[in-house]
Design a protein around this motif. Sequence first.
Motif, PDB file in Angstrom:
ATOM      1  N   GLU A 190      55.205  43.696  32.424  1.00  0.00           N
ATOM      2  CA  GLU A 190      54.838  45.098  32.611  1.00  0.00           C
ATOM      3  C   GLU A 190      53.550  45.271  33.422  1.00  0.00           C
ATOM      4  OE1 GLU A 190      55.003  47.110  28.831  1.00  0.00           O
ATOM      5  OE2 GLU A 190      57.165  46.744  28.630  1.00  0.00           O
ATOM      6  N   ILE A 191      52.856  44.171  33.687  1.00  0.00           N
ATOM      7  CA  ILE A 191      51.717  44.226  34.617  1.00  0.00           C
ATOM      8  C   ILE A 191      52.206  44.753  35.959  1.00  0.00           C
ATOM      9  CG2 ILE A 191      50.103  42.788  35.948  1.00  0.00           C
ATOM     10  CD1 ILE A 191      49.925  40.987  33.402  1.00  0.00           C
ATOM     11  N   ASP A 192      53.401  44.338  36.352  1.00  0.00           N
ATOM     12  CA  ASP A 192      54.007  44.815  37.596  1.00  0.00           C
ATOM     13  C   ASP A 192      54.975  45.972  37.352  1.00  0.00           C
ATOM     14  OD1 ASP A 192      52.622  42.809  38.870  1.00  0.00           O
ATOM     15  OD2 ASP A 192      54.386  41.675  39.475  1.00  0.00           O
ATOM     16  N   ALA A 193      55.751  45.874  36.277  1.00  0.00           N
ATOM     17  CA  ALA A 193      56.836  46.842  36.051  1.00  0.00           C
ATOM     18  C   ALA A 193      56.375  48.125  35.375  1.00  0.00           C
ATOM     19  CB  ALA A 193      57.931  46.191  35.209  1.00  0.00           C
ATOM     20  N   ASN A 218      47.277  49.731  24.205  1.00  0.00           N
ATOM     21  CA  ASN A 218      47.724  49.100  25.437  1.00  0.00           C
ATOM     22  C   ASN A 218      48.641  47.923  25.098  1.00  0.00           C
ATOM     23  OD1 ASN A 218      46.114  46.601  25.159  1.00  0.00           O
ATOM     24  ND2 ASN A 218      44.348  47.881  25.665  1.00  0.00           N
ATOM     25  N   ASP A 219      49.242  47.345  26.119  1.00  0.00           N
ATOM     26  CA  ASP A 219      50.223  46.283  25.907  1.00  0.00           C
ATOM     27  C   ASP A 219      49.631  45.071  25.190  1.00  0.00           C
ATOM     28  OD1 ASP A 219      52.558  47.390  26.811  1.00  0.00           O
ATOM     29  OD2 ASP A 219      52.697  46.201  28.640  1.00  0.00           O
ATOM     30  N   ALA A 220      48.388  44.718  25.524  1.00  0.00           N
ATOM     31  CA  ALA A 220      47.776  43.543  24.899  1.00  0.00           C
ATOM     32  C   ALA A 220      47.543  43.778  23.411  1.00  0.00           C
ATOM     33  CB  ALA A 220      46.462  43.195  25.606  1.00  0.00           C
ATOM     34  N   GLU A 221      47.123  44.986  23.058  1.00  0.00           N
ATOM     35  CA  GLU A 221      46.930  45.322  21.644  1.00  0.00           C
ATOM     36  C   GLU A 221      48.263  45.286  20.899  1.00  0.00           C
ATOM     37  OE1 GLU A 221      43.070  48.291  21.999  1.00  0.00           O
ATOM     38  OE2 GLU A 221      45.061  49.030  22.548  1.00  0.00           O
ATOM     39  N   ASP A 251      44.525  30.837  37.126  1.00  0.00           N
ATOM     40  CA  ASP A 251      44.988  32.001  37.906  1.00  0.00           C
ATOM     41  C   ASP A 251      45.856  32.891  37.027  1.00  0.00           C
ATOM     42  OD1 ASP A 251      43.694  31.212  40.198  1.00  0.00           O
ATOM     43  OD2 ASP A 251      45.477  30.329  41.147  1.00  0.00           O
ATOM     44  N   PHE A 252      46.742  32.267  36.267  1.00  0.00           N
ATOM     45  CA  PHE A 252      47.618  33.002  35.355  1.00  0.00           C
ATOM     46  C   PHE A 252      46.792  33.692  34.272  1.00  0.00           C
ATOM     47  CE2 PHE A 252      50.167  33.135  31.445  1.00  0.00           C
ATOM     48  CZ  PHE A 252      51.290  33.817  31.870  1.00  0.00           C
ATOM     49  N   CYS A 253      45.850  32.972  33.688  1.00  0.00           N
ATOM     50  CA  CYS A 253      45.019  33.539  32.617  1.00  0.00           C
ATOM     51  C   CYS A 253      44.220  34.738  33.105  1.00  0.00           C
ATOM     52  CB  CYS A 253      44.085  32.469  32.041  1.00  0.00           C
ATOM     53  SG  CYS A 253      44.944  31.204  31.090  1.00  0.00           S
ATOM     54  N   ARG A 254      43.728  34.678  34.345  1.00  0.00           N
ATOM     55  CA  ARG A 254      43.012  35.837  34.905  1.00  0.00           C
ATOM     56  C   ARG A 254      43.964  36.999  35.142  1.00  0.00           C
ATOM     57  NH1 ARG A 254      39.708  31.901  37.373  1.00  0.00           N
ATOM     58  NH2 ARG A 254      41.271  31.521  38.992  1.00  0.00           N
ATOM     59  N   GLU A 255      45.149  36.676  35.652  1.00  0.00           N
ATOM     60  CA  GLU A 255      46.120  37.726  35.978  1.00  0.00           C
ATOM     61  C   GLU A 255      46.563  38.493  34.734  1.00  0.00           C
ATOM     62  OE1 GLU A 255      48.557  40.036  38.542  1.00  0.00           O
ATOM     63  OE2 GLU A 255      46.822  38.741  38.865  1.00  0.00           O
ATOM     64  N   ILE A 256      46.782  37.778  33.635  1.00  0.00           N
ATOM     65  CA  ILE A 256      47.313  38.469  32.458  1.00  0.00           C
ATOM     66  C   ILE A 256      46.269  39.347  31.769  1.00  0.00           C
ATOM     67  CG2 ILE A 256      49.107  36.747  32.097  1.00  0.00           C
ATOM     68  CD1 ILE A 256      47.475  35.720  29.676  1.00  0.00           C
ATOM     69  N   ASP A 257      45.015  39.256  32.192  1.00  0.00           N
ATOM     70  CA  ASP A 257      44.024  40.218  31.688  1.00  0.00           C
ATOM     71  C   ASP A 257      44.450  41.644  32.013  1.00  0.00           C
ATOM     72  OD1 ASP A 257      41.234  40.681  30.526  1.00  0.00           O
ATOM     73  OD2 ASP A 257      41.064  41.710  32.466  1.00  0.00           O
ATOM     74  N   LYS A 258      45.249  41.793  33.068  1.00  0.00           N
ATOM     75  CA  LYS A 258      45.712  43.122  33.493  1.00  0.00           C
ATOM     76  C   LYS A 258      46.619  43.773  32.457  1.00  0.00           C
ATOM     77  CE  LYS A 258      45.408  41.992  38.421  1.00  0.00           C
ATOM     78  NZ  LYS A 258      46.192  41.730  39.661  1.00  0.00           N
ATOM     79  N   GLU A 259      47.142  42.978  31.511  1.00  0.00           N
ATOM     80  CA  GLU A 259      47.978  43.569  30.461  1.00  0.00           C
ATOM     81  C   GLU A 259      47.178  44.560  29.623  1.00  0.00           C
ATOM     82  OE1 GLU A 259      51.371  42.103  27.303  1.00  0.00           O
ATOM     83  OE2 GLU A 259      49.480  41.015  27.316  1.00  0.00           O
ATOM     84  N   LYS A 260      45.864  44.356  29.570  1.00  0.00           N
ATOM     85  CA  LYS A 260      44.998  45.244  28.785  1.00  0.00           C
ATOM     86  C   LYS A 260      44.936  46.652  29.387  1.00  0.00           C
ATOM     87  CE  LYS A 260      42.092  41.268  27.641  1.00  0.00           C
ATOM     88  NZ  LYS A 260      40.779  40.633  27.905  1.00  0.00           N
ATOM     89  N   PHE A 261      45.339  46.778  30.648  1.00  0.00           N
ATOM     90  CA  PHE A 261      45.290  48.082  31.325  1.00  0.00           C
ATOM     91  C   PHE A 261      46.621  48.823  31.284  1.00  0.00           C
ATOM     92  CE2 PHE A 261      42.125  45.382  33.523  1.00  0.00           C
ATOM     93  CZ  PHE A 261      40.993  46.113  33.237  1.00  0.00           C
ATOM     94  N   ILE A 262      47.660  48.175  30.740  1.00  0.00           N
ATOM     95  CA  ILE A 262      48.981  48.802  30.707  1.00  0.00           C
ATOM     96  C   ILE A 262      49.088  49.662  29.449  1.00  0.00           C
ATOM     97  CG2 ILE A 262      51.476  48.451  30.753  1.00  0.00           C
ATOM     98  CD1 ILE A 262      49.959  47.465  33.253  1.00  0.00           C
TER      99      ILE A 262
END
Length: 200
Positions: free
Chosen positions: A77-80, A38-41, A13-24
């Motif tokens: 930062e996914i949320d913030a 983006n944040d992941a890069e 669940d966590f691993c799927r959620e942190i994929d969203k870092e790629k959109f920040i």
Amino acid sequence: MEMKNERLERQFDFCREIDKEKFIGRQTYLSDGQRKENDAEHAWHMAIMAILLSEYADEKIDVLKTVTMLLIHDLVEIDAGDTYAYDEEAAKSKRKREEAGADRIYGLLPEDQKQKLRALWEEFEEWETPEAKFAHTMDNIQPLMLNAATEGKSWVEHGVHIDQILMRNRKTAQGSEQLWEYAFHNFIKPSLDAGKIRTE
């Protein structure tokens, strides 16, 4: 037959959620100046830099701990959302937004891993250990390097003043005096001399 493993379910669940870092999105351009990173890069880039540049740390550091800190500290930062380094208004609510993000995102993990990652995040934020200091050095120098590579494109767009850059980096040397000196003379000064950074 479906296999159930609560710990593994929470980890995925966590691993799927942190994929969203790629959109920040961040405000720093990639080295070709065509789009912003983006944040992941950003996290990937800093992690490799920490491995390569750890020999310049002013104090002995646990490199794996430092790399882990760099990879996980911006997940909040996914949320913030990303707070631009020179956005003084957004900075006022940054801590509160990021704490809420930390509660939710690290809270997806099994309790032991939640505590470990949350503690690493807090350690980074407190900027006191050798690993936290060096992680911040990477976090600050990486965008300086990319700004220099793009002829100060982001600095020009935002009308950034040299005083803002120096204030932002007032503690960067705490992790590595040598890397800060290099960054100032090779990343900041050429852009300053070329008029890409405001002085008035």
